[in-house]
Design an enzyme around this catalytic site. Sequence first.
Site, PDB file in Angstrom:
ATOM      1  N   LYS A   1      37.769  52.016  33.141  1.00 49.10           N
ATOM      2  CA  LYS A   1      37.001  51.324  34.181  1.00 49.10           C
ATOM      3  C   LYS A   1      36.056  52.301  34.894  1.00 49.10           C
ATOM      4  O   LYS A   1      36.177  53.520  34.739  1.00 49.10           O
ATOM      5  CB  LYS A   1      37.975  50.658  35.159  1.00 49.10           C
TER       6      LYS A   1
ATOM      7  N   TYR B   1      36.827  38.573  33.263  1.00 48.57           N
ATOM      8  CA  TYR B   1      37.993  38.384  34.135  1.00 48.57           C
ATOM      9  C   TYR B   1      38.141  36.939  34.605  1.00 48.57           C
ATOM     10  O   TYR B   1      38.777  36.697  35.635  1.00 48.57           O
ATOM     11  CB  TYR B   1      37.907  39.346  35.319  1.00 48.57           C
TER      12      TYR B   1
ATOM     13  N   ASN C   1      42.151  51.052  39.155  1.00 54.97           N
ATOM     14  CA  ASN C   1      43.328  51.556  38.442  1.00 54.97           C
ATOM     15  C   ASN C   1      43.010  52.108  37.043  1.00 54.97           C
ATOM     16  O   ASN C   1      43.851  52.086  36.154  1.00 54.97           O
ATOM     17  CB  ASN C   1      44.432  50.494  38.405  1.00 54.97           C
TER      18      ASN C   1
ATOM     19  N   HIS D   1      41.925  49.147  31.643  1.00 56.49           N
ATOM     20  CA  HIS D   1      42.330  47.786  31.287  1.00 56.49           C
ATOM     21  C   HIS D   1      42.923  47.838  29.891  1.00 56.49           C
ATOM     22  O   HIS D   1      42.455  48.600  29.045  1.00 56.49           O
ATOM     23  CB  HIS D   1      41.111  46.842  31.276  1.00 56.49           C
TER      24      HIS D   1
ATOM     25  N   GLU E   1      39.125  39.372  23.757  1.00 58.65           N
ATOM     26  CA  GLU E   1      38.536  40.472  24.524  1.00 58.65           C
ATOM     27  C   GLU E   1      37.733  41.422  23.629  1.00 58.65           C
ATOM     28  O   GLU E   1      36.672  41.898  24.032  1.00 58.65           O
ATOM     29  CB  GLU E   1      39.634  41.228  25.275  1.00 58.65           C
TER      30      GLU E   1
HETATM   31  P1  ADP Z   1      46.503  44.369  34.462  1.00 55.06           P
HETATM   32  O1  ADP Z   1      45.154  45.083  34.449  1.00 55.06           O
HETATM   33  O2  ADP Z   1      47.643  45.335  34.655  1.00 55.06           O
HETATM   34  O3  ADP Z   1      46.698  43.452  33.271  1.00 55.06           O
HETATM   35  P2  ADP Z   1      46.016  41.966  36.061  1.00 55.06           P
HETATM   36  O4  ADP Z   1      45.577  41.308  34.791  1.00 55.06           O
HETATM   37  O5  ADP Z   1      47.057  41.276  36.886  1.00 55.06           O
HETATM   38  O6  ADP Z   1      46.533  43.464  35.796  1.00 55.06           O
HETATM   39  O7  ADP Z   1      44.745  42.171  37.018  1.00 55.06           O
HETATM   40  C1  ADP Z   1      43.496  42.537  36.485  1.00 55.06           C
HETATM   41  C2  ADP Z   1      42.892  43.602  37.364  1.00 55.06           C
HETATM   42  O8  ADP Z   1      42.610  43.052  38.660  1.00 55.06           O
HETATM   43  C3  ADP Z   1      43.814  44.794  37.670  1.00 55.06           C
HETATM   44  O9  ADP Z   1      43.841  45.766  36.631  1.00 55.06           O
HETATM   45  C4  ADP Z   1      43.205  45.342  38.929  1.00 55.06           C
HETATM   46  O10 ADP Z   1      42.009  46.099  38.697  1.00 55.06           O
HETATM   47  C5  ADP Z   1      42.822  44.045  39.661  1.00 55.06           C
HETATM   48  N1  ADP Z   1      43.900  43.575  40.546  1.00 55.06           N
HETATM   49  C6  ADP Z   1      45.073  43.012  40.180  1.00 55.06           C
HETATM   50  N2  ADP Z   1      45.828  42.687  41.250  1.00 55.06           N
HETATM   51  C7  ADP Z   1      45.095  43.051  42.346  1.00 55.06           C
HETATM   52  C8  ADP Z   1      45.311  42.987  43.762  1.00 55.06           C
HETATM   53  N3  ADP Z   1      46.435  42.472  44.270  1.00 55.06           N
HETATM   54  N4  ADP Z   1      44.346  43.478  44.571  1.00 55.06           N
HETATM   55  C9  ADP Z   1      43.197  44.001  44.067  1.00 55.06           C
HETATM   56  N5  ADP Z   1      42.923  44.088  42.740  1.00 55.06           N
HETATM   57  C10 ADP Z   1      43.866  43.630  41.886  1.00 55.06           C
HETATM   58 MG    MG Z   2      45.648  41.704  32.763  1.00 57.20          MG
END
Ligand code: ADP
Ligand code: MG
Length: 144
Positions: free
Chosen positions: A11, A51, A114, A117, A128
């Site tokens: 990211k 997303y 974070n 992805h 994807e």
């Molecule tokens: P992952 O990337 O671990 O699969 P998710 O699909 O639940 O997680 O969420 C997609 C992305 O949205 C996350 O990687 C993160 O960047 C963002 N995200 C998820 N939950 C939150 C939250 N509570 N607050 C802010 N950003 C979030």
């Molecule tokens: Mg996800």
Amino acid sequence: MAIERTLSIVKPDGVAAGNIGNILAIFEKNGLKLVAGKLIWLNRQKAREFYAVHKERPFFNSLVDFMVSGPCFVSVLEGENAIKKNRELMGATDPAKADAGTIRKLYATGIEKNAVHGSDAVETAKVEISHFFSGLELNDYERS
Ligand code: ADP
Ligand code: MG
């Protein structure tokens, strides 16, 4: 065990911090092979499409802002159980909950920013990958 392909994204925070190489090294050391990869700066429409599953979540607009804030490195990883393996290497979505040594523990700065992805299932991986790569870029054709 099945040989799978999964979509990985470093990211914008990971790219800006200079961590593309560090993150790819973790994949390669753990048996995930790069079969395609490129640097791409998403626009808002593309980020919203990618997303879309989260469009009702309170963090959606902020997530889209973040994903267009700079270039991403998108890649396709291949290996045994690549989807699950990649998610294990990434660690929990929230770096505060991620295991030691995982990519998010090492490089994420928060639950949104974070670093990476990774696709979460065989079907989503297919969809994807097709967001970013054509068959030609995946070398999915007869070369002889
Ligand atoms: P992952 O990337 O671990 O699969 P998710 O699909 O639940 O997680 O969420 C997609 C992305 O949205 C996350 O990687 C993160 O960047 C963002 N995200 C998820 N939950 C939150 C939250 N509570 N607050 C802010 N950003 C979030
Ligand atoms: Mg996800």
